[in-house]
Design a protein around this motif. Structure first.
Motif: not given
Length: 372
Positions: A35-47, A65-73
């Motif tokens: 994923x790093x090599x492909x430039x994919x952002x890591x998903x972040x969930x805010x609790x 640039x390296x992470x994005x919001x993909x969920x919440x609690x």
């Protein structure tokens, strides 16, 4: 005379932490490196979707640039649905606090950022680790050192990374303080003083000991402690004294302090005085050495830092978001297997000092020796 402190021997805790970090890297899914090599952002969930998530972390995740919001609690389904619509993740990525174990089944979420009240940090950070997610825990790390230990142990057992929400380590004005401490261009900083306070206008969970763990020391004073440790080159103090000042609004601050001050003592003779309050305004830090000094105003805010040294103003480009820098750095550490500037052990260290400050103040200012 060499004023640089001799290196301290590696403790069992530090050794185990390093072994754990190496183990986590070895256990990291190869897909992360792809994923790093492909430039994919890591998903972040805010609790927790309170004021800090709404006003700072959510907007920052639009800039990363390296992470994005993909969920919440969250405890509110309706609030979760609004976040899903605003940030473009599916409603299936909305969880409540009782269903955090289901995070394990969501490959779109790599990192969980715990932003609930302090007294819930341990419960939620441990749940995230048990779900196999890397963890960022907002400061203070927890209400007690014992809770910090439990979080660290859970992350080590799960083989996931743990970082603390210390955004100021990524602000360029504070980076200059850390550089001066590391290079000792002015010599070691031997006299330090800082304070952070504001007038709390309404009752909230931060004035409830069960949820907050204490008063302004837990919320604001941690920043001042952090600043002193930056100026010391991350060399921890050996002892401290503290006293709680009389309450001017005792009916408001029933079971937490209103104002408290302390003095840290370092092995090289340095002293750092600190102050924090929920009933007066202050936001500054100054560190003095034999051949120079560093001073910063609006020291602990989200923006607006103005730093100056004995050589002149510190000229930097202010970041669009300290939180974006912080979260991007954590994501890169996860992807690259690099050490964090703000690991869980740092959060624990600061809670050792917090507990000692409360103990000293409760004992009428008795000197407390520190053991980390």
């Amino acid at each position: 005379m060499n004023s640089t402190p001799a290196p301290r021997p590696v403790t069992r805790r530090q050794f185990l932490g390093r072994v754990s970090a190496a183990s986590a890297l070895a256990l990291a899914p190869r897909s992360l490196f792809a994923q790093a090599a492909a430039g994919r952002k890591l998903g972040v969930a805010l609790v927790g979707l309170g004021g800090y998530s709404t006003g700072q972390l959510g907007p920052a995740l639009r800039l990363t640039s390296h992470c994005q919001l993909t969920g919440v609690v969250t405890g509110s389904v309706e609030k979760g649905k609004k976040w899903a619509a605003d940030y473009g993740f599916p409603e299936t990525s909305i969880y409540d606090y009782s269903t955090m174990a289901r995070l394990a089944d969501n490959p779109a979420i790599d990192i969980v950022y715990v932003v609930t009240p302090n007294g819930l940090h341990a419960e939620h950070a441990i749940a995230a680790a048990q779900a196999g997610k890397h963890v960022i825990c907002e400061k203070p790390m927890a209400n007690t050192v014992a809770d910090c230990d439990a979080i660290i142990a859970a992350c080590q057992k799960a083989g996931v990374r743990l970082g603390i929400g210390y955004r100021l380590h990524y602000d360029p004005t504070h980076a200059e303080l850390r550089r001066l401490a590391r290079t000792q261009e002015f010599g070691p900083f031997l006299k330090m003083d800082g304070g952070f306070g504001f007038t709390m206008g309404r009752s909230q969970w931060r004035a409830q000991k069960k949820l907050a763990g204490g008063g302004p020391l837990m919320d604001l004073g941690v920043y001042v402690l952090q600043e002193a440790l930056m100026a010391s080159g991350e060399v921890p103090p050996v002892a401290l004294t503290a006293r709680e000042l009389p309450k001017l609004r005792p009916e408001f601050f029933v079971d937490v302090e209103e104002t408290i001050e302390w003095t840290l003592e370092f092995a090289n003779g340095a002293r750092a005085t600190g102050w924090t309050s929920y009933n007066a305004n202050r936001n500054d830090f100054r560190a003095e050495a034999k051949d120079g000094w560093y001073e910063i105003s609006s020291a602990y805010g989200y923006k607006g830092q103005k730093a100056v040294t004995s050589r002149g103003p510190v000229t930097v480009t202010p970041p669009a978001s300290q939180q974006a820098l912080q979260m991007d750095a954590f994501a890169r550490d996860v992807l690259d297997g690099t050490p964090s500037l703000v690991p869980g052990e740092m959060g624990r260290r600061d809670m050792v000092m917090v507990e000692a400050i409360y103990a000293s103040a409760a004992a009428g200012g008795k000197r407390v020796e520190l053991k980390f």
